[in-house]
Enzyme design. Structure first.
Site, PDB file in Angstrom:
ATOM      1  N   SER A 224      -8.600  13.586  99.856  1.00 38.58           N
ATOM      2  CA  SER A 224      -7.494  13.776  99.059  1.00 38.58           C
ATOM      3  C   SER A 224      -6.346  12.796  99.042  1.00 38.58           C
ATOM      4  O   SER A 224      -6.079  12.330 100.386  1.00 38.58           O
ATOM      5  CB  SER A 224      -6.907  14.997  99.097  1.00 38.58           C
ATOM      6  OG  SER A 224      -5.913  15.284  97.966  1.00 38.58           O
TER       7      SER A 224
ATOM      8  N   GLY B 143     -16.761  20.648  92.425  1.00 40.70           N
ATOM      9  CA  GLY B 143     -18.298  20.920  92.737  1.00 40.70           C
ATOM     10  C   GLY B 143     -19.309  21.326  91.576  1.00 40.70           C
ATOM     11  O   GLY B 143     -20.315  20.842  91.433  1.00 40.70           O
TER      12      GLY B 143
ATOM     13  N   GLY C 250     -19.497  24.532  97.873  1.00 40.07           N
ATOM     14  CA  GLY C 250     -18.520  25.000  96.806  1.00 40.07           C
ATOM     15  C   GLY C 250     -18.699  24.451  95.306  1.00 40.07           C
ATOM     16  O   GLY C 250     -17.960  24.171  94.798  1.00 40.07           O
ATOM     17  N   ALA C 251     -19.958  24.767  95.245  1.00 34.05           N
ATOM     18  CA  ALA C 251     -20.367  24.287  93.725  1.00 34.05           C
ATOM     19  C   ALA C 251     -20.268  25.219  92.801  1.00 34.05           C
ATOM     20  O   ALA C 251     -20.565  25.161  91.660  1.00 34.05           O
ATOM     21  CB  ALA C 251     -21.809  23.799  93.568  1.00 34.05           C
TER      22      ALA C 251
ATOM     23  N   SER D 233     -17.357  26.252  91.361  1.00 32.80           N
ATOM     24  CA  SER D 233     -16.056  26.239  90.605  1.00 32.80           C
ATOM     25  C   SER D 233     -15.687  24.655  90.597  1.00 32.80           C
ATOM     26  O   SER D 233     -16.167  23.956  91.623  1.00 32.80           O
ATOM     27  CB  SER D 233     -15.109  27.352  90.782  1.00 32.80           C
ATOM     28  OG  SER D 233     -14.351  26.652  91.926  1.00 32.80           O
ATOM     29  N   GLY D 234     -14.814  24.458  89.755  1.00 32.57           N
ATOM     30  CA  GLY D 234     -13.913  23.167  89.941  1.00 32.57           C
ATOM     31  C   GLY D 234     -14.921  21.991  89.792  1.00 32.57           C
ATOM     32  O   GLY D 234     -15.672  21.785  89.307  1.00 32.57           O
TER      33      GLY D 234
ATOM     34  N   TYR E 217      -3.797  22.522 104.830  1.00 31.77           N
ATOM     35  CA  TYR E 217      -4.679  21.834 104.066  1.00 31.77           C
ATOM     36  C   TYR E 217      -4.558  20.145 103.875  1.00 31.77           C
ATOM     37  O   TYR E 217      -5.609  19.575 103.900  1.00 31.77           O
ATOM     38  CB  TYR E 217      -4.417  22.262 102.512  1.00 31.77           C
ATOM     39  CG  TYR E 217      -5.081  21.620 101.418  1.00 31.77           C
ATOM     40  CD1 TYR E 217      -6.310  22.069 101.140  1.00 31.77           C
ATOM     41  CD2 TYR E 217      -4.505  20.643 100.814  1.00 31.77           C
ATOM     42  CE1 TYR E 217      -7.194  21.056 100.087  1.00 31.77           C
ATOM     43  CE2 TYR E 217      -5.212  19.736  99.631  1.00 31.77           C
ATOM     44  CZ  TYR E 217      -6.637  20.257  99.437  1.00 31.77           C
ATOM     45  OH  TYR E 217      -7.055  19.514  98.564  1.00 31.77           O
TER      46      TYR E 217
END
Ligand code: NDP
Length: 315
Positions: A142, A15, A9-10, A12-13, A190
C-alpha cells in the site's frame, strides 16, 4: 491446464474483484482462502463466478494453527499451486485498545503480516513443485506504508523503529503491541503491517527468486475507497472518503478496476519481473514504482524475516 491461484481474503473488496477478473479469463481456478466460508460462497455467487472456477477453503490468518490447517487441506486436495496472492487485511483505525490473534499478537500486524508470513513460507514448497511456466507469489502492499508519498505522510506514519515490540511478541505482556515498541495506534499498526508486507516480498525475492524462478511482487492497486477495509472507520469518514479520493486526490479506483490490476500481476505475461512493487498511472498502465527508504531497507527486511520466523515457530 488452468492456473491454480490461492487468494486470501477473497470474500470481499479487492480479493473478490480479482477472483472475478481471473475467472473471466477462463484460464484460472481460484482458491478463495477465507475465514467466513458462507460469506465467501455467497460473494462468489453474487459476483457471478461460475462454480467450476473457484473453491472456497477455510483460512483464518489470525490463527497460526488455522494457517497450518489450510496448508494441509490444500495439499490434500491434490491441486498444484501456481500463484499465491496474500491479499487479506484488517484495518482498525478507531480502536482505542489493541486486540489480539489466537497466539497473542496485535491483530493488524498478526493478521496482515505474521499470518501471511507463515502461509507464504509453507506454500513456497508447493510453488516450487508446480510445473506451471510462470509461478508467482504476490503480497498486496500500500501507498500508506510508503513515507515517500503524500498519502504515506498523513500521520501517524509507518515506522518499524528497531523492531523491539516485535521482538517482544507484539503484546503488552512483555513489551508493546506496536512493532516499534510505542503506544498502541490502530492506524499506524496497519501501515506498519503494510511495510512488513513489502519488506517480506523483497526478502523472498533475494532469497528464492534465482533458485526457484518464482516471481515475487507487490503492488499498490490505487485507493479503493469503498471496500470493507474502512468498515471500522467512523460513518462521516466512510461518507466523505470516496468523493475525496475521486475529486480531490484523484487516487480513487473502483473495485472492478483494482481487481483487474491485481489480476494483471497474477497472470499478465509482461509483468513477470521479480522484486517489483507495481503501481498504475492515470491511464491505468502499470509501472515499477519506488518504495520508501524504510520499505526498501534490506537490513530491516532481514531482521524482520528472522524475528518473524521465531514468532511463527519456523526457527
Ligand atoms: P476488504 O476489507 O474488503 O477485504 C479484506 C479481506 O480480508 C476480507 O475478505 C476479509 O474477510 C479478509 N480478512 C480479514 N481478516 C482475515 C483473517 N483473519 N483471515 C482471513 N481473511 C481475513 O478490504 P480490501 O479489499 O480493501 O483490502 C484488500 C487488500 O488491499 C489489503 O491487503 C489492503 O491492505 C489492500 N489495499 C487496500 C486499499 C484500499 O484503498 N481499499 C489500498 C491499498 C491496499 P471477511 O470478508 O471475512 O471480513
Amino acid at each position: 491446464r488452468k492456473c491454480i491461484v490461492v487468494i486470501t481474503g477473497a470474500s470481499s473488496g479487492l480479493g473478490l474483484a480479482t477472483a472475478k477478473a481471473l475467472s473471466e479469463t477462463g484460464q484460472c481456478h481460484v482458491i478463495m482462502a477465507c475465514r467466513n466460508f458462507l460469506k465467501a460462497e455467497r460473494a462468489a455467487k453474487t459476483a457471478g463466478i461460475p462454480k467450476e472456477n473457484y473453491t472456497v477453503m477455510h483460512l483464518d490468518l489470525a490463527s497460526l494453527e488455522s494457517v497450518r490447517q489450510f496448508v494441509d487441506t490444500f495439499r490434500r486436495s491434490g491441486m498444484p499451486l501456481d500463484v499465491l496472492v496474500c491479499n487479506a487485511a484488517v484495518y482498525l483505525p478507531t480502536a482505542k485498545e489493541p486486540t489480539y490473534t489466537a497466539e497473542g499478537f496485535e491483530l493488524s500486524v498478526g493478521t496482515n503480516h505474521l499470518g501471511h508470513f507463515l502461509l507464504a513460507r509453507l506454500l513456497l514448497d508447493d510453488l516450487k513443485k508446480s510445473d506451471y511456466p510462470t509461478k508467482r507469489l504476490i503480497i498486496v502492499g500500500s501507498i500508506t506504508g510508503n513515507t515517500n508519498t503524500l498519502a504515506g505522510n498523513v500521520p501517524p506514519k509507518a515506522n518499524l523503529g528497531d523492531l523491539r515490540g516485535l521482538v517482544g511478541g507484539l503484546n503488552d505482556l512483555n513489551s508493546s503491541p506496536m512493532i516499534d515498541g510505542g503506544e498502541f495506534d490502530g492506524a499506524k499498526a496497519y501501515k506498519d503491517s503494510k511495510v512488513c508486507n513489502m519488506l517480506t516480498m523483497q526478502e523472498l525475492h533475494r532469497r528464492y527468486h534465482e533458485e526457484t524462478g518464482i516471481t515475487f511482487a507487490s503492488l499498490y492497486p490505487g485507493c479503493i475507497a469503498e471496500t470493507g477495509l474502512f468498515r471500522n472507520h467512523i460513518p462521516l469518514f466512510r461518507t466523505l472518503f470516496p468523493p475525496f479520493q475521486k475529486y480531490i486526490t484523484k487516487g480513487y479506483v473502483s473495485e472492478e478496476e483494482a481487481g483487474k490490476r491485481l489480476a494483471q500481476v497474477v497472470s499478465d505475461p509482461s509483468l513477470t519481473k521479480s522484486g517489483v512493487y507495481w503501481s498504475w498511472n492515470k491511464n491505468s498502465s502499470s509501472f515499477e514504482n519506488q518504495l520508501s527508504k524504510e520499505a526498501s531497507n534490506a537490513e530491516k527486511a532481514l531482521k524482520l524475516w528472522e524475528i518473524s520466523e521465531k514468532l511463527v515457530g519456523l526457527a
